[in-house]
Write a protein that holds these residues in place. Sequence first.
Motif, PDB file in Angstrom:
ATOM      1  N   GLU A   1       3.541  13.393   2.031  1.00 39.97           N
ATOM      2  CA  GLU A   1       3.367  12.249   1.130  1.00 39.97           C
ATOM      3  C   GLU A   1       3.938  10.975   1.751  1.00 39.97           C
ATOM      4  O   GLU A   1       3.372   9.892   1.598  1.00 39.97           O
TER       5      GLU A   1
ATOM      6  N   GLY B   1       0.821  -1.210   0.000  1.00 40.90           N
ATOM      7  CA  GLY B   1       0.000   0.000   0.000  1.00 40.90           C
ATOM      8  C   GLY B   1       0.849   1.252   0.000  1.00 40.90           C
ATOM      9  O   GLY B   1       0.531   2.238  -0.677  1.00 40.90           O
TER      10      GLY B   1
ATOM     11  N   THR C   1      -4.260  -0.972   3.222  1.00 38.65           N
ATOM     12  CA  THR C   1      -4.094  -2.165   2.385  1.00 38.65           C
ATOM     13  C   THR C   1      -3.944  -3.413   3.232  1.00 38.65           C
ATOM     14  O   THR C   1      -4.525  -4.462   2.930  1.00 38.65           O
TER      15      THR C   1
ATOM     16  N   LYS D   1       2.230   1.656  -3.538  1.00 34.04           N
ATOM     17  CA  LYS D   1       1.187   2.049  -4.481  1.00 34.04           C
ATOM     18  C   LYS D   1       0.905   3.547  -4.363  1.00 34.04           C
ATOM     19  O   LYS D   1       0.659   4.238  -5.358  1.00 34.04           O
ATOM     20  N   SER D   2       0.980   4.053  -3.145  1.00 40.21           N
ATOM     21  CA  SER D   2       0.695   5.463  -2.889  1.00 40.21           C
ATOM     22  C   SER D   2       1.732   6.383  -3.524  1.00 40.21           C
ATOM     23  O   SER D   2       1.409   7.509  -3.910  1.00 40.21           O
TER      24      SER D   2
ATOM     25  N   ALA E   1       1.437   9.939   4.414  1.00 39.00           N
ATOM     26  CA  ALA E   1       0.223   9.437   3.759  1.00 39.00           C
ATOM     27  C   ALA E   1       0.456   8.030   3.195  1.00 39.00           C
ATOM     28  O   ALA E   1      -0.448   7.181   3.200  1.00 39.00           O
ATOM     29  N   ALA E   2       1.666   7.770   2.717  1.00 40.34           N
ATOM     30  CA  ALA E   2       1.998   6.444   2.181  1.00 40.34           C
ATOM     31  C   ALA E   2       1.988   5.398   3.288  1.00 40.34           C
ATOM     32  O   ALA E   2       1.529   4.259   3.088  1.00 40.34           O
TER      33      ALA E   2
ATOM     34  N   ALA F   1      -1.585   4.646   3.866  1.00 43.96           N
ATOM     35  CA  ALA F   1      -2.129   3.844   2.768  1.00 43.96           C
ATOM     36  C   ALA F   1      -1.730   2.377   2.927  1.00 43.96           C
ATOM     37  O   ALA F   1      -2.505   1.467   2.616  1.00 43.96           O
TER      38      ALA F   1
END
Length: 560
Positions: free
Chosen positions: A109, A94, A120, A97-98, A112-113, A116
């Motif tokens: 970012e 995940g 997942t 993918k982010s 946030a990853a 994410a």
Amino acid sequence: MSITALDGKRFAEMVIQGANHLAANAKMVDALNVFPVPDGDTGTNMNLSMTSGAKEVKKNVQEHIGKVGVSLSKGLLMGARGNSGVILSQLFRGFSKSIESKGKVDAKEFAAALEAGVETAYKAVMKPVEGTILTVAKDAAKRGVQVANQTNDIVLVMEEVLKEAKASLKRTPDLLPVLKEVGVVDSGGQGLVCVYEGFLAELKGEKLPDSPDSLPSMDELVSAEHHKSAQSHMNTEDIVFGYCTEFMVKFEEDKIKKYPFNEKEFRNDLSQFGDSLLVISDDDVVKVHIHSEQPGEVLTYGQRYGSLINIKIENMRQQHTNIVGETKTPLVTDHPRTSSEKQEYGIVTVSMGSGIAELFKSIGAHEVIEGGQTMNPSTEDIVNAIKKVNAKKVFILPNNKNIIMAAEQAAEVSEDEVYVIPSKSVPQGLSALLAFNPSTDVQSNEEAMRDALSHVKTGQVTFAVRDTQIDGLEIEKDDFMGIAEGKIVVKNKDKGKAAEELLTKLLDEGSEILTILYGEDVSWEEVTKLTEFVEENYAGVEIEVHNGNQPIYSYIFSIE
């Protein structure tokens, strides 16, 4: 030191140091393992998973962080083992993918990853349990997002992520009663903390020691007694589903047309077979982890969508009893057999080496007869095994051309309905057994098992007991010989070189899966060197490794 933009090269070094730090502490993580079963392998599995991801990253170090992330995700997916290893792979799947489209990421970012990745991972687990690696990852990511809203420094964000991960880990016994009962924190969460410690050290330009860190303190609910073996506080009989079953299905077009694949439906269907279920899929494969009491049924279900690869089945009761020193339990759950009631099917197979015997039993064999090249079982031995199975219909896998005749004779004199599948090697026997389906008729099974024999190439490495000349080769005593499909094709004074030369002759462009069964004379270092040779020279080949512990043959190879 402040970092406001993270590129692929620095992220690759974070991954590598995270993997190295986890490897250094794998035994400590193993010692904490009591959930979902006390089999003591969480650290080992997470280490193998993360190492696989780091290896893939090393092949693709570049500025673009998204592309490095793709490599990490691919390596973790293919190498993921065990509950925590698969969850770890999903956390970074995940995450990757982010950031897939990004050349660099900033603090927001990056945070946030991480979040994410948590989303997942939770989706991949059938029944998420709090107080595990999932909770530690979730709490840490949430804190990362909060801090990233206040600073653009990725180092500060990672510091707070790690700080919260450790705090969350300390809280895991309050969420999962078994941890508090035994007096440990969650092993998977501890493994993730090790990875994050490596990440932060790399961001700060530091190098962590290769030797294990000190164990968590008593304040973190790990006492000196407990960390030696948390598993000793658990009972083997508490394990409800005894076989940790992992495999991948490589989708086949004709099967997918018949059974269109839907991950949610696939996951729901598999849930009936056990617990600790994890399912991950992409366009080409689906990876499964499940704790089951009947792993053969799980594999049979998976085959409806394609071919099975990367199969690993471990007896968790056996693992636990080996750790705590209790009387060993049977390698497989006893099938209900009484003198008055016969089961429908029975499988008798011949094997040499305790590891190979366990492998056969783990995928469905009811009786394994000790035997092989230098110790052929008699007709009477096979007849006795047939009787012991106590089944209406019995399949025999001789696994050696010199045993086929004795098996056929046993079939003739037996009072039961017996079918001999003329397997001439262990790999052929394994392939035939995987083709067996207990829910179909005997004729269909016989046809499928015989057909499976032709789908596998076999090789062995053994040593010469005397000087000789055969197949055009001058062989001296103690030379190692490489045998391909029954013919000696290479010789070498060095065991490893003989194995490499043999694989060069066996592997080709059509080869997809290489299974290595290593013998009692082979060290793990030798196995590692051989797998690295294959990875470097045959990138498209999936590798499965099992400790066969067989005599005579240093290596037995199966190529599909």
